[in-house]
Design an enzyme around this catalytic site. Structure first.
Site, PDB file in Angstrom:
ATOM      1  N   ASN A  90     -38.334 -12.858   7.699  1.00  8.45           N
ATOM      2  CA  ASN A  90     -37.253 -12.583   8.397  1.00  8.45           C
ATOM      3  C   ASN A  90     -36.166 -12.744   7.245  1.00  8.45           C
ATOM      4  O   ASN A  90     -36.178 -12.981   6.060  1.00  8.45           O
ATOM      5  CB  ASN A  90     -37.156 -13.582   9.472  1.00  8.45           C
ATOM      6  CG  ASN A  90     -35.920 -13.351  10.308  1.00  8.45           C
ATOM      7  OD1 ASN A  90     -35.656 -12.301  10.922  1.00  8.45           O
ATOM      8  ND2 ASN A  90     -35.023 -14.212  10.682  1.00  8.45           N
ATOM      9  N   ASP A 110     -39.181  -9.798  10.952  1.00  3.51           N
ATOM     10  CA  ASP A 110     -39.109  -8.284  10.369  1.00  3.51           C
ATOM     11  C   ASP A 110     -40.604  -7.935  10.218  1.00  3.51           C
ATOM     12  O   ASP A 110     -40.831  -6.789  10.384  1.00  3.51           O
ATOM     13  CB  ASP A 110     -38.232  -8.193   9.058  1.00  3.51           C
ATOM     14  CG  ASP A 110     -36.903  -8.168   9.347  1.00  3.51           C
ATOM     15  OD1 ASP A 110     -36.331  -9.244   9.457  1.00  3.51           O
ATOM     16  OD2 ASP A 110     -36.289  -7.088   9.548  1.00  3.51           O
ATOM     17  N   GLY A 127     -31.823  -4.286  11.667  1.00  4.79           N
ATOM     18  CA  GLY A 127     -32.617  -5.227  12.547  1.00  4.79           C
ATOM     19  C   GLY A 127     -33.908  -4.364  13.130  1.00  4.79           C
ATOM     20  O   GLY A 127     -33.829  -3.290  13.180  1.00  4.79           O
ATOM     21  N   ALA A 128     -35.064  -5.381  12.952  1.00  7.64           N
ATOM     22  CA  ALA A 128     -36.349  -4.695  12.940  1.00  7.64           C
ATOM     23  C   ALA A 128     -36.401  -3.519  13.946  1.00  7.64           C
ATOM     24  O   ALA A 128     -36.676  -2.398  13.793  1.00  7.64           O
ATOM     25  CB  ALA A 128     -37.327  -5.541  12.768  1.00  7.64           C
ATOM     26  N   ARG A 161     -36.174   1.507   4.167  1.00  2.00           N
ATOM     27  CA  ARG A 161     -36.264   0.264   4.148  1.00  2.00           C
ATOM     28  C   ARG A 161     -37.808  -0.328   4.134  1.00  2.00           C
ATOM     29  O   ARG A 161     -38.303   0.216   5.061  1.00  2.00           O
ATOM     30  CB  ARG A 161     -35.389  -0.581   5.204  1.00  2.00           C
ATOM     31  CG  ARG A 161     -33.909  -0.236   5.052  1.00  2.00           C
ATOM     32  CD  ARG A 161     -33.060  -1.273   6.038  1.00  2.00           C
ATOM     33  NE  ARG A 161     -32.826  -2.431   5.368  1.00  2.00           N
ATOM     34  CZ  ARG A 161     -32.349  -3.560   5.887  1.00  2.00           C
ATOM     35  NH1 ARG A 161     -32.120  -3.323   7.344  1.00  2.00           N
ATOM     36  NH2 ARG A 161     -32.316  -4.809   5.216  1.00  2.00           N
TER      37      ARG A 161
HETATM   38  O1  MRU Z   1     -31.363  -6.611   7.050  1.00  2.00           O
HETATM   39  P1  MRU Z   1     -31.443  -6.732   8.294  1.00  2.00           P
HETATM   40  O2  MRU Z   1     -30.109  -6.958   8.967  1.00  2.00           O
HETATM   41  O3  MRU Z   1     -32.009  -5.601   9.005  1.00  2.00           O
HETATM   42  O4  MRU Z   1     -32.272  -8.046   8.710  1.00  2.00           O
HETATM   43  C1  MRU Z   1     -32.324  -8.192  10.122  1.00  2.00           C
HETATM   44  C2  MRU Z   1     -33.305  -9.490  10.308  1.00  2.00           C
HETATM   45  O5  MRU Z   1     -33.770 -10.046   9.522  1.00  2.00           O
HETATM   46  C3  MRU Z   1     -33.577 -10.016  11.765  1.00  2.00           C
HETATM   47  O6  MRU Z   1     -33.546 -10.994  12.056  1.00  2.00           O
HETATM   48  C4  MRU Z   1     -35.022  -9.183  12.142  1.00  2.00           C
HETATM   49  O7  MRU Z   1     -34.894  -8.012  11.888  1.00  2.00           O
HETATM   50  C5  MRU Z   1     -35.208  -9.534  13.800  1.00  2.00           C
HETATM   51  S1  MRU Z   1     -34.193  -8.320  14.595  1.00  2.00           S
HETATM   52  C6  MRU Z   1     -34.488  -8.568  16.260  1.00  2.00           C
END
Ligand code: MRU
Length: 348
Positions: A249, A239, A46-47, A88
């Site tokens: 996203n 993201d 999650g970002a 990432r």
């Molecule tokens: O691969 P991830 O689980 O890190 O991806 C997360 C997402 O795409 C979320 O929707 C995004 O980071 C927003 S989190 C507040």
């Protein structure tokens, strides 16, 4: 309150998101390398959570540096920043947080030659990033909550909740919590979010824990439930958001946005200002992470595809700005043209 990531005297403590919802286990990361590895392996994801974790990772690394001069500490610190920035590629919060830590180092260096003092200031900056994330998402939740009608059914994709941020409210789920805390009744439809299953494993878990009604669907059911009139509004996280509002996203978000358009359902993106990347003109320039084929060929340890099959596994997609009804930030709600509205938020 769900604590996704936390600074402790011993190291960085994280809730291991790979094993939720079957196990609720915290792990202690005792070096910056372990924090980098945890980001890569999605112990934390999650970002905003990735950004906070990276900041704590470099603070931890700096604290453990044996360098006795500012120059030695800076050498180690730069290297740690490099390592963490390679974990990432898509979520801009990672690079944003590392940049904040670099700026904190420069400020400290200009004011003192005391290595221990610089290390302390880095720890303080990482904790500030953590605190600000929680506050930003509370504000965002209040702004976004106003857009949600009493009794609304909200579809969301992936997990943009407490687990995807420093903890507490979250972004897309922060909007839902904001509406709930404003006294509205709200129910959620959560896409399971193949292949990593953030919707099934994480969103369903955290909403159920918070006693917010949630119905889980597989990703390919979204069109059907929209057609049946079961979705009033879509809210997702982000993201990275380019200057024109194009939004990266979780993979599958674009598909949901197209479906929402077809069914005249407002599609909102919720993200703190730290997710904006105004250096990019459009979403075309956003780097998209390609992840291991095993995530597609297996569900956990269970194989579901033939050996040697060709696989494509982009972790994110980009939703074009014209499909986005509004971008809900901690500075307010941005609408088209995003190029102007987002810039105002960043500059103002
Ligand atoms: O691969 P991830 O689980 O890190 O991806 C997360 C997402 O795409 C979320 O929707 C995004 O980071 C927003 S989190 C507040």
């Amino acid at each position: 309150m769900i604590k996704t990531v936390e600074w402790t005297g011993e190291g960085v403590r994280m809730l291991d998101q790979r094993i939720l919802p079957t196990e609720e286990k915290y792990i202690m990361l005792r070096s910056y390398e372990e924090v980098a590895d945890a980001i890569k392996k999605m112990v934390v994801r999650g970002a905003p959570a990735i950004g906070v974790s990276a900041a704590m990772g470099v603070a931890l690394g700096a604290k453990q540096s044996v360098g006795t001069s500012v120059a030695d500490l800076e050498y180690d610190f730069d290297y740690m920043c490099e390592v963490l920035s390679k974990t990432r590629p898509t979520a801009v919060n990672l690079f944003w947080a590392i940049e904040r830590m670099r700026n904190a180092f420069s400020r400290a260096k200009a004011e003192t030659e005391d290595v221990e003092e610089i290390k302390e200031r880095l720890v303080t900056e990482a904790q500030k990033i953590y605190d600000e994330d929680i506050e930003a998402n509370r504000r965002l939740g209040r702004f976004g909550g106003e857009l949600i009608q009493d009794g609304a059914s909200v579809l969301t994709h992936c997990n943009a909740g407490a687990l995807a941020t420093a903890g507490d409210y979250g972004t897309a789920l922060g909007v839902i919590r904001g509406a709930r805390d404003a006294g509205k009744r709200v129910a959620v439809i959560a896409d399971e979010t193949r292949p990593f299953l953030q919707g099934a494993r994480l969103t369903a878990w955290e909403l159920a824990k918070d006693e917010i009604p949630v119905t889980l669907i597989t990703d390919n059911m979204a069109g059907h439930v929209m057609k049946q009139g079961k979705v009033d509004v879509v809210v997702v996280g982000a993201d990275r958001i380019a200057a024109n509002g194009d939004t990266a996203n979780k993979i599958g978000t674009y598909m949901v946005a197209v479906l929402a358009k077809q069914h005249n359902i407002p599609f909102y993106v919720a993200a703190p200002i730290s997710t904006l990347d105004l250096s990019l003109e459009s979403g075309e320039e956003i780097p998209i992470e390609e992840r291991d084929a095993r995530e597609v060929t297996h569900v956990r340890d269970h194989k579901i595809a033939p050996d040697g099959i060709e696989v494509c596994n982009p972790a994110f997609d980009v939703t074009p700005n014209e499909l986005i009804a509004a971008i809900i930030t901690d500075k307010g709600v941005a609408r088209q043209p995003y190029k102007e509205s987002l810039r105002k938020f960043v500059e103002g």
